[in-house]
Design a protein around this motif. Structure first.
Motif, PDB file in Angstrom:
ATOM      1  N   GLU A   1       4.943   6.553  -8.040  1.00 21.97           N
ATOM      2  CA  GLU A   1       5.984   6.482  -9.073  1.00 21.97           C
ATOM      3  C   GLU A   1       7.346   6.806  -8.476  1.00 21.97           C
ATOM      4  OE1 GLU A   1       7.546   8.469 -13.260  1.00 21.97           O
ATOM      5  OE2 GLU A   1       5.448   8.734 -12.698  1.00 21.97           O
ATOM      6  N   ASP A   2       7.415   7.851  -7.648  1.00 16.41           N
ATOM      7  CA  ASP A   2       8.689   8.208  -7.020  1.00 16.41           C
ATOM      8  C   ASP A   2       9.273   7.026  -6.263  1.00 16.41           C
ATOM      9  OD1 ASP A   2       8.285  10.754  -7.955  1.00 16.41           O
ATOM     10  OD2 ASP A   2       7.659  11.591  -6.034  1.00 16.41           O
ATOM     11  N   ARG A   3       8.442   6.357  -5.481  1.00 13.23           N
ATOM     12  CA  ARG A   3       8.920   5.232  -4.674  1.00 13.23           C
ATOM     13  C   ARG A   3       9.354   4.068  -5.561  1.00 13.23           C
ATOM     14  NH1 ARG A   3       4.168   6.913  -1.565  1.00 13.23           N
ATOM     15  NH2 ARG A   3       4.918   8.104   0.236  1.00 13.23           N
ATOM     16  N   THR A   4       8.616   3.858  -6.637  1.00 11.75           N
ATOM     17  CA  THR A   4       8.958   2.779  -7.562  1.00 11.75           C
ATOM     18  C   THR A   4      10.307   3.040  -8.222  1.00 11.75           C
ATOM     19  OG1 THR A   4       6.609   2.391  -8.009  1.00 11.75           O
ATOM     20  CG2 THR A   4       8.190   1.477  -9.576  1.00 11.75           C
ATOM     21  N   ILE A   5      10.521   4.268  -8.685  1.00 16.08           N
ATOM     22  CA  ILE A   5      11.796   4.627  -9.314  1.00 16.08           C
ATOM     23  C   ILE A   5      12.947   4.405  -8.337  1.00 16.08           C
ATOM     24  CG2 ILE A   5      13.176   6.568 -10.157  1.00 16.08           C
ATOM     25  CD1 ILE A   5      10.575   7.687 -11.391  1.00 16.08           C
ATOM     26  N   ALA A   6      12.786   4.892  -7.115  1.00 15.77           N
ATOM     27  CA  ALA A   6      13.856   4.760  -6.131  1.00 15.77           C
ATOM     28  C   ALA A   6      14.171   3.293  -5.868  1.00 15.77           C
ATOM     29  CB  ALA A   6      13.470   5.468  -4.832  1.00 15.77           C
ATOM     30  N   TYR A   7      13.142   2.459  -5.783  1.00 15.45           N
ATOM     31  CA  TYR A   7      13.363   1.047  -5.485  1.00 15.45           C
ATOM     32  C   TYR A   7      14.059   0.344  -6.641  1.00 15.45           C
ATOM     33  CZ  TYR A   7      12.547  -3.746  -3.976  1.00 15.45           C
ATOM     34  OH  TYR A   7      12.730  -5.054  -3.606  1.00 15.45           O
ATOM     35  N   VAL A   8      13.540   0.522  -7.861  1.00 19.12           N
ATOM     36  CA  VAL A   8      14.105  -0.183  -9.016  1.00 19.12           C
ATOM     37  C   VAL A   8      15.532   0.283  -9.288  1.00 19.12           C
ATOM     38  CG1 VAL A   8      13.876  -0.588 -11.502  1.00 19.12           C
ATOM     39  CG2 VAL A   8      11.837  -0.616 -10.039  1.00 19.12           C
ATOM     40  N   VAL A   9      15.753   1.584  -9.267  1.00 19.31           N
ATOM     41  CA  VAL A   9      17.106   2.094  -9.503  1.00 19.31           C
ATOM     42  C   VAL A   9      18.062   1.575  -8.426  1.00 19.31           C
ATOM     43  CG1 VAL A   9      18.553   4.165  -9.509  1.00 19.31           C
ATOM     44  CG2 VAL A   9      16.404   4.129 -10.792  1.00 19.31           C
ATOM     45  N   GLY A  10      17.625   1.574  -7.180  1.00 14.24           N
ATOM     46  CA  GLY A  10      18.469   1.077  -6.111  1.00 14.24           C
ATOM     47  C   GLY A  10      18.855  -0.376  -6.316  1.00 14.24           C
ATOM     48  N   GLU A  11      17.889  -1.216  -6.714  1.00  7.98           N
ATOM     49  CA  GLU A  11      18.161  -2.639  -6.927  1.00  7.98           C
ATOM     50  C   GLU A  11      19.073  -2.849  -8.128  1.00  7.98           C
ATOM     51  OE1 GLU A  11      17.256  -5.327  -5.017  1.00  7.98           O
ATOM     52  OE2 GLU A  11      16.658  -3.773  -3.595  1.00  7.98           O
ATOM     53  N   TRP A  12      18.827  -2.122  -9.215  1.00  3.58           N
ATOM     54  CA  TRP A  12      19.669  -2.280 -10.398  1.00  3.58           C
ATOM     55  C   TRP A  12      21.088  -1.771 -10.152  1.00  3.58           C
ATOM     56  CZ3 TRP A  12      15.778  -0.662 -14.819  1.00  3.58           C
ATOM     57  CH2 TRP A  12      14.971  -1.765 -15.121  1.00  3.58           C
ATOM     58  N   ALA A  13      21.197  -0.700  -9.408  1.00  4.01           N
ATOM     59  CA  ALA A  13      22.533  -0.183  -9.094  1.00  4.01           C
ATOM     60  C   ALA A  13      23.304  -1.182  -8.228  1.00  4.01           C
ATOM     61  CB  ALA A  13      22.419   1.162  -8.379  1.00  4.01           C
ATOM     62  N   LYS A  14      22.647  -1.770  -7.235  1.00  7.62           N
ATOM     63  CA  LYS A  14      23.299  -2.778  -6.400  1.00  7.62           C
ATOM     64  C   LYS A  14      23.728  -3.987  -7.233  1.00  7.62           C
ATOM     65  CE  LYS A  14      20.001  -3.119  -3.308  1.00  7.62           C
ATOM     66  NZ  LYS A  14      19.242  -3.570  -2.113  1.00  7.62           N
ATOM     67  N   ALA A  15      22.940  -4.292  -8.269  1.00  9.30           N
ATOM     68  CA  ALA A  15      23.274  -5.436  -9.120  1.00  9.30           C
ATOM     69  C   ALA A  15      24.505  -5.173  -9.984  1.00  9.30           C
ATOM     70  CB  ALA A  15      22.075  -5.779 -10.008  1.00  9.30           C
ATOM     71  N   GLY A  16      24.844  -3.898 -10.199  1.00  9.68           N
ATOM     72  CA  GLY A  16      25.996  -3.573 -11.028  1.00  9.68           C
ATOM     73  C   GLY A  16      25.636  -2.962 -12.371  1.00  9.68           C
ATOM     74  N   LEU A  17      24.339  -2.663 -12.573  1.00 11.75           N
ATOM     75  CA  LEU A  17      23.946  -1.982 -13.802  1.00 11.75           C
ATOM     76  C   LEU A  17      24.340  -0.516 -13.736  1.00 11.75           C
ATOM     77  CD1 LEU A  17      22.381  -4.649 -14.078  1.00 11.75           C
ATOM     78  CD2 LEU A  17      20.431  -3.339 -14.940  1.00 11.75           C
ATOM     79  N   GLU A  18      24.365   0.131 -14.899  1.00  8.55           N
ATOM     80  CA  GLU A  18      24.770   1.525 -14.986  1.00  8.55           C
ATOM     81  C   GLU A  18      23.672   2.342 -15.651  1.00  8.55           C
ATOM     82  OE1 GLU A  18      28.294   1.542 -17.321  1.00  8.55           O
ATOM     83  OE2 GLU A  18      29.436   0.249 -15.946  1.00  8.55           O
TER      84      GLU A  18
ATOM     85  N   ASP B   1       0.820  -1.210   0.000  1.00  8.21           N
ATOM     86  CA  ASP B   1       0.000   0.000   0.000  1.00  8.21           C
ATOM     87  C   ASP B   1       0.857   1.265   0.000  1.00  8.21           C
ATOM     88  OD1 ASP B   1      -2.275  -1.504  -0.056  1.00  8.21           O
ATOM     89  OD2 ASP B   1      -2.874  -1.105   2.021  1.00  8.21           O
ATOM     90  N   ALA B   2       2.093   1.166   0.490  1.00 10.84           N
ATOM     91  CA  ALA B   2       2.966   2.340   0.514  1.00 10.84           C
ATOM     92  C   ALA B   2       3.242   2.876  -0.886  1.00 10.84           C
ATOM     93  CB  ALA B   2       4.287   1.995   1.212  1.00 10.84           C
ATOM     94  N   PHE B   3       3.138   2.007  -1.905  1.00  7.84           N
ATOM     95  CA  PHE B   3       3.390   2.428  -3.293  1.00  7.84           C
ATOM     96  C   PHE B   3       2.103   2.885  -3.986  1.00  7.84           C
ATOM     97  CE2 PHE B   3       7.286   0.572  -2.196  1.00  7.84           C
ATOM     98  CZ  PHE B   3       8.230   0.804  -3.171  1.00  7.84           C
ATOM     99  N   GLU B   4       0.988   2.780  -3.291  1.00  6.70           N
ATOM    100  CA  GLU B   4      -0.294   3.343  -3.738  1.00  6.70           C
ATOM    101  C   GLU B   4      -0.678   2.930  -5.153  1.00  6.70           C
ATOM    102  OE1 GLU B   4       0.295   7.548  -3.066  1.00  6.70           O
ATOM    103  OE2 GLU B   4      -0.504   7.372  -1.030  1.00  6.70           O
ATOM    104  N   GLY B   5      -0.326   1.715  -5.538  1.00  6.82           N
ATOM    105  CA  GLY B   5      -0.744   1.218  -6.843  1.00  6.82           C
ATOM    106  C   GLY B   5       0.105   1.687  -8.008  1.00  6.82           C
TER     107      GLY B   5
ATOM    108  N   ALA C   1       0.733   4.405  -9.733  1.00  7.22           N
ATOM    109  CA  ALA C   1       0.183   5.185 -10.850  1.00  7.22           C
ATOM    110  C   ALA C   1       1.206   6.205 -11.329  1.00  7.22           C
ATOM    111  CB  ALA C   1      -1.100   5.897 -10.433  1.00  7.22           C
ATOM    112  N   PRO C   2       1.333   6.405 -12.641  1.00 10.04           N
ATOM    113  CA  PRO C   2       2.250   7.433 -13.146  1.00 10.04           C
ATOM    114  C   PRO C   2       1.883   8.814 -12.610  1.00 10.04           C
ATOM    115  CG  PRO C   2       1.553   5.965 -14.917  1.00 10.04           C
ATOM    116  CD  PRO C   2       0.692   5.645 -13.725  1.00 10.04           C
ATOM    117  N   GLY C   3       2.916   9.601 -12.335  1.00 13.37           N
ATOM    118  CA  GLY C   3       2.685  10.971 -11.902  1.00 13.37           C
ATOM    119  C   GLY C   3       2.263  11.108 -10.457  1.00 13.37           C
ATOM    120  N   THR C   4       2.540  10.107  -9.630  1.00 16.86           N
ATOM    121  CA  THR C   4       2.181  10.149  -8.218  1.00 16.86           C
ATOM    122  C   THR C   4       3.409   9.849  -7.359  1.00 16.86           C
ATOM    123  OG1 THR C   4       1.653   7.788  -8.038  1.00 16.86           O
ATOM    124  CG2 THR C   4      -0.102   9.254  -8.820  1.00 16.86           C
ATOM    125  N   GLU C   5       3.238   9.952  -6.046  1.00 10.18           N
ATOM    126  CA  GLU C   5       4.334   9.579  -5.157  1.00 10.18           C
ATOM    127  C   GLU C   5       4.650   8.090  -5.278  1.00 10.18           C
ATOM    128  OE1 GLU C   5       3.679  10.872  -1.181  1.00 10.18           O
ATOM    129  OE2 GLU C   5       3.643  13.004  -1.712  1.00 10.18           O
TER     130      GLU C   5
END
Length: 500
Positions: free
Chosen positions: A60-77, A48-52, A54-58
């Protein structure tokens, strides 16, 4: 949405967590992706913290932070030269209907339709249309893909379902736009039996989103329940079943109804920017060709406004499960023996709004489309148990089919080649890339077991019940995740796959 602040946060996360570019001791083989691996990501992204999401909402912000964080830890650039590291901005325009009425008349007499049997969205903040002739256009196109009726200045009533004729005719959104460009003052789409009216009304409702760069649609668009459409046809002296049957002919020219319509709408028009998330795994021996993995991160957000108990469409299966697989596939490919070719990973936005993020990338690629040797789309993957045969959406190119067959067989998987999965080719992001000439495949078990898939589509799909729980089957998803690691290695191997 405070996305600019998040850009800085993303950069900080990436710098703090990024792994070495090349594994010091390449693994002899890739560790299997487990159900626990996937469950951890799905539970977070569908919370529920990601509120479904939806594009253009908080969300989305949380989703971006999570995915980028995971990909960066994996070694992606981050993709070199990107304006905002990790992100491709996608300009969108959202139109939300705040009010709307439609009055239909037959021989001067009003036709009464239920208040909840029609949804309306105006293109502009205020729209008023009077005495519109109404024409039923069937699927809106003929067998050659051309608009099949004179709709200039009229209200076109169109079927939602895909046309049963022609070669790969577009889905309803594209057909609706073609009617608008042909001069339709309004387009009403009749709901299909395949999607319950209440579900369609909740997911589409009175809200529409388009690319800011897209051509404007009709002044008014909306949806009409099948029952309401039959009432309207009946009052006009037509039989709904007979009209639908006639529309199945490739040369159907539409039927003018003895009906006129007055329509008024008010709407809020909101331009905003959402984002595709894009990362790169540099190849050990790049040859100018690349593999692209993609899946959409977005879902419907806060969707059930009238439900005080559960207002969020969390999108656990659709498509937190696909993003979970993308994260784990990236980890395996980055931590094991480095593939020859560059591999890109993309989490697209606004797929639920009409594949908009994928269409934007296809029109504004950060890697030349001609360099993408294959795109592998991952969507709604947590459907089937382990041991489900592998189906391929987008099959039909012998060389590619042979690689999929070889990889799947070596993993002990059976192939499902009955063609049932082909019905979904236009309903996923790969379609946007395929239209630009990129070979796009969707491979796995979810689209092999049709009864299981249909059970999901008729129940939890696009509703608050699509949330993480023990009932979400992750065995098949984990098995398909391993399959995608192997496919990534096969298509990124310059000796095994020359690069078509």
């Amino acid at each position: 949405m405070k996305i600019l602040k998040f850009h800085a946060a993303i950069a900080a996360v990436a710098l703090a967590t990024i792994a070495p570019a090349v594994s010091a001791a390449p693994a002899a083989g890739d560790a299997p992706i487990t159900e626990t691996d996937l469950a951890s990501h799905i539970k977070t992204l569908a919370s529920d913290a990601f509120e479904g999401r939806a594009p253009g909402t908080e969300g989305e912000d949380r989703t971006i932070a999570y995915v980028v964080g995971e990909w960066a830890k994996a070694g992606l650039e981050a993709v070199p030269g990107s304006t905002t590291p990790w992100l491709q901005g996608v300009p969108l325009v959202e139109t939300t209907g705040t009010g709307g009425t439609a009055t239909f008349r037959v021989n001067g007499q009003n036709v009464t339709l239920g208040d909840d049997s029609i949804t309306l969205t105006g293109r502009d903040p205020s729209v008023s249309l009077a005495n519109l002739p109404v024409v039923f256009v069937g699927y809106g196109l003929d067998g050659k893909g051309k608009v099949n009726a004179d709709v200039t200045g009229k209200l076109a009533v169109m079927l939602f379902d895909n046309a049963p004729f022609g070669e790969k005719l577009p889905r309803y959104r594209e057909r609706r736009q073609m009617l608008a460009e042909a001069g339709a003052a309004g387009v009403l789409v009749i709901a299909t039996d395949a999607v319950p009216w209440t579900q369609l009304r909740a997911s589409a409702g009175s809200k529409a989103t388009r690319l800011a760069s897209a051509k404007p649609g009709a002044p008014v668009t909306g949806f009409l329940s099948a029952e309401a459409a039959d009432v309207l046809f009946g009052k006009a002296g037509q039989d709904g079943a007979a009209l639908r049957k006639a529309a199945e002919a490739a040369n159907y020219k539409g039927t003018a109804l003895s009906v006129t319509a007055d329509i008024q709408t008010t709407s809020i028009v909101r331009p905003f920017e959402s984002n595709n998330i894009i990362a790169k795994l540099p190849g050990a021996r790049p040859d100018g060709k690349a593999v692209l993995f993609l899946g959409h991160w977005d879902h419907l957000g806060i969707c059930a406004l009238d439900d005080p108990k559960d207002r969020i469409c969390n999108g656990a299966v659709d498509n937190a499960s696909g993003i979970a697989v993308l994260i784990e596939v990236a980890k395996r490919l980055a931590s094991g023996t480095r593939p020859d070719r560059d591999i890109y990973f993309m989490a697209t936005t606004a797929e639920e709004k009409g594949l908009l993020g994928a269409h934007y990338f296809a029109a504004n690629p950060v890697v030349p489309l001609a360099d993408i040797t294959v795109a592998l789309n991952i969507d709604t993957i947590a459907i089937s148990p382990r041991g489900t045969p592998v189906a391929t959406i987008g099959r039909g190119k012998p060389a590619y089919d042979a690689v999929v067959r070889d990889v799947a067989t070596k993993l002990g998987r059976k192939l499902d080649e009955d063609g049932e999965a082909d019905a979904f080719v236009q309903r996923q992001d790969g379609w946007a890339l395929g239209a630009k000439g990129v070979t796009s495949l969707m491979v796995g078990g979810s689209f092999s077991d049709m009864p299981l898939l249909e059970k999901f589509l008729e129940s939890d799909y696009h509703g608050p019940a699509d949330e993480f729980s023990d009932k979400v089957p992750l065995g098949g998803a984990a098995e398909d995740a391993d399959l995608h690691v192997a496919l990534g290695r096969a298509f990124a191997d310059t000796k095994r796959w020359p690069g078509k």
